[in-house]
Design a protein around this motif. Structure first.
Motif, PDB file in Angstrom:
ATOM      1  N   LYS A 127       0.877  -1.188  -0.245  1.00 20.83           N
ATOM      2  CA  LYS A 127       0.217  -0.114   0.154  1.00 20.83           C
ATOM      3  C   LYS A 127       0.972   1.112  -0.101  1.00 20.83           C
ATOM      4  CE  LYS A 127      -2.357  -0.814   3.342  1.00 20.83           C
ATOM      5  NZ  LYS A 127      -1.206  -1.730   4.151  1.00 20.83           N
ATOM      6  N   SER A 128       1.521   1.104   1.038  1.00 20.81           N
ATOM      7  CA  SER A 128       2.882   2.646   0.774  1.00 20.81           C
ATOM      8  C   SER A 128       3.150   2.723  -0.210  1.00 20.81           C
ATOM      9  CB  SER A 128       3.355   2.439   1.548  1.00 20.81           C
ATOM     10  OG  SER A 128       2.691   2.390   3.637  1.00 20.81           O
ATOM     11  N   ASN A 167       3.497   5.837  -2.462  1.00 21.83           N
ATOM     12  CA  ASN A 167       4.470   6.795  -2.813  1.00 21.83           C
ATOM     13  C   ASN A 167       4.042   7.046  -4.664  1.00 21.83           C
ATOM     14  OD1 ASN A 167       5.197   7.768  -0.962  1.00 21.83           O
ATOM     15  ND2 ASN A 167       7.002   5.560  -0.719  1.00 21.83           N
ATOM     16  N   PHE A 170      -0.866  12.957   5.459  1.00 21.90           N
ATOM     17  CA  PHE A 170      -0.357  11.495   6.602  1.00 21.90           C
ATOM     18  C   PHE A 170      -0.870  11.525   7.672  1.00 21.90           C
ATOM     19  CE2 PHE A 170       2.755  13.661   3.219  1.00 21.90           C
ATOM     20  CZ  PHE A 170       2.747  13.083   2.908  1.00 21.90           C
ATOM     21  N   ASP A 229      -2.556   9.067   3.938  1.00 24.10           N
ATOM     22  CA  ASP A 229      -2.056   8.576   4.182  1.00 24.10           C
ATOM     23  C   ASP A 229      -2.471   7.528   5.638  1.00 24.10           C
ATOM     24  OD1 ASP A 229      -0.667   5.583   4.802  1.00 24.10           O
ATOM     25  OD2 ASP A 229       1.088   6.680   3.946  1.00 24.10           O
TER      26      ASP A 229
END
Length: 234
Positions: free
Chosen positions: A50-51, A55, A95, A173
């Motif tokens: 996911k991250s 990104n 974030f 996120d």
């Protein structure tokens, strides 16, 4: 969904440590299309990619292979200056940790993107920042520094900062992951209100199934592949 998507990934792959014994591919041919104004949850277990995917969507790191089109333009192969410009014009970021500058007031933190882009803040940009802080319920906190604000209020400043340049897409996120339940609900409701009022598209990474269930579409990533993509169950 619009004929020309806001973003489209085709056969997107991401590997790390290419050419080394510990080389690993973490995204395996992702195909994803998101239209303007969608509100999408991105879910999946830890380590699912996911991250990394977020990104890449945020132009913070490149894909190894495949296509990423943003607003109809191909992102692969663009240089740093062009990527920075596209990121600044089209994307906003929220974030889990708000990344506010502690020495700056709420208003100064929201106008920071303009200051970084041009070295100055115009009267119009300052007025827009004040308008956004009022919209997120912080009209009385313009001149307070992050240390004087609660966690939920700090995240609201970060949301205003993400919106100040009018992005087409906000990448969030785990934006509520560091908040208590009440603040988490309030921040999520704020994101949904902004989506409804401004038509901004959101991709929201979350581990909270309750929040994912309140999104319009849920994309589930498992082992670097899209396992499910559709409306939330129920």
């Amino acid at each position: 969904m619009a004929n020309t998507p806001l973003l489209q990934l085709s056969g997107l792959r991401k590997s790390y440590n290419l050419g080394q014994p510990n080389a690993a591919e973490v995204l395996h041919g992702i195909d994803l299309r998101i239209g303007a104004g969608e509100f999408v949850a991105l879910i999946g277990p830890s380590g699912s990619g996911k991250s990394t995917l977020l990104n890449i969507l945020g132009l913070l790191e490149p894909a190894t292979d495949g296509s990423y089109q943003l607003q109809g333009a191909e992102m692969a192969g663009l240089g740093d200056a062009a990527l920075t410009r596209r990121r600044r014009e089209a994307l906003g970021f929220v974030f889990q940790f708000h990344h506010l500058l502690p020495a700056f007031t709420a208003l100064e933190n929201v106008t920071l993107p303009a200051l970084m882009a041009t070295g100055r803040v115009t009267a119009g940009e300052r007025a827009r920042a004040e308008e956004l802080l009022a919209a997120v319920g912080l009209a009385d906190a313009l001149h307070k520094r992050p240390g004087e604000l609660s966690g939920g209020m700090q995240q609201r400043v970060a949301i205003a900062r993400a919106l100040v340049h009018g992005p087409a897409l906000v990448l969030a996120d785990e934006p509520t992951g560091n908040l208590d339940t009440a603040s988490s609900q309030a921040v999520f409701e704020l994101l949904r209100a902004i989506h409804a009022e401004r038509g901004t598209a959101f991709v929201l990474v979350t581990h909270d199934p309750r929040l994912a269930a309140r999104c319009d579409r849920v994309v589930e990533l498992v082992d670097g592949r899209i396992a499910n993509d559709g409306p939330p169950p129920g």
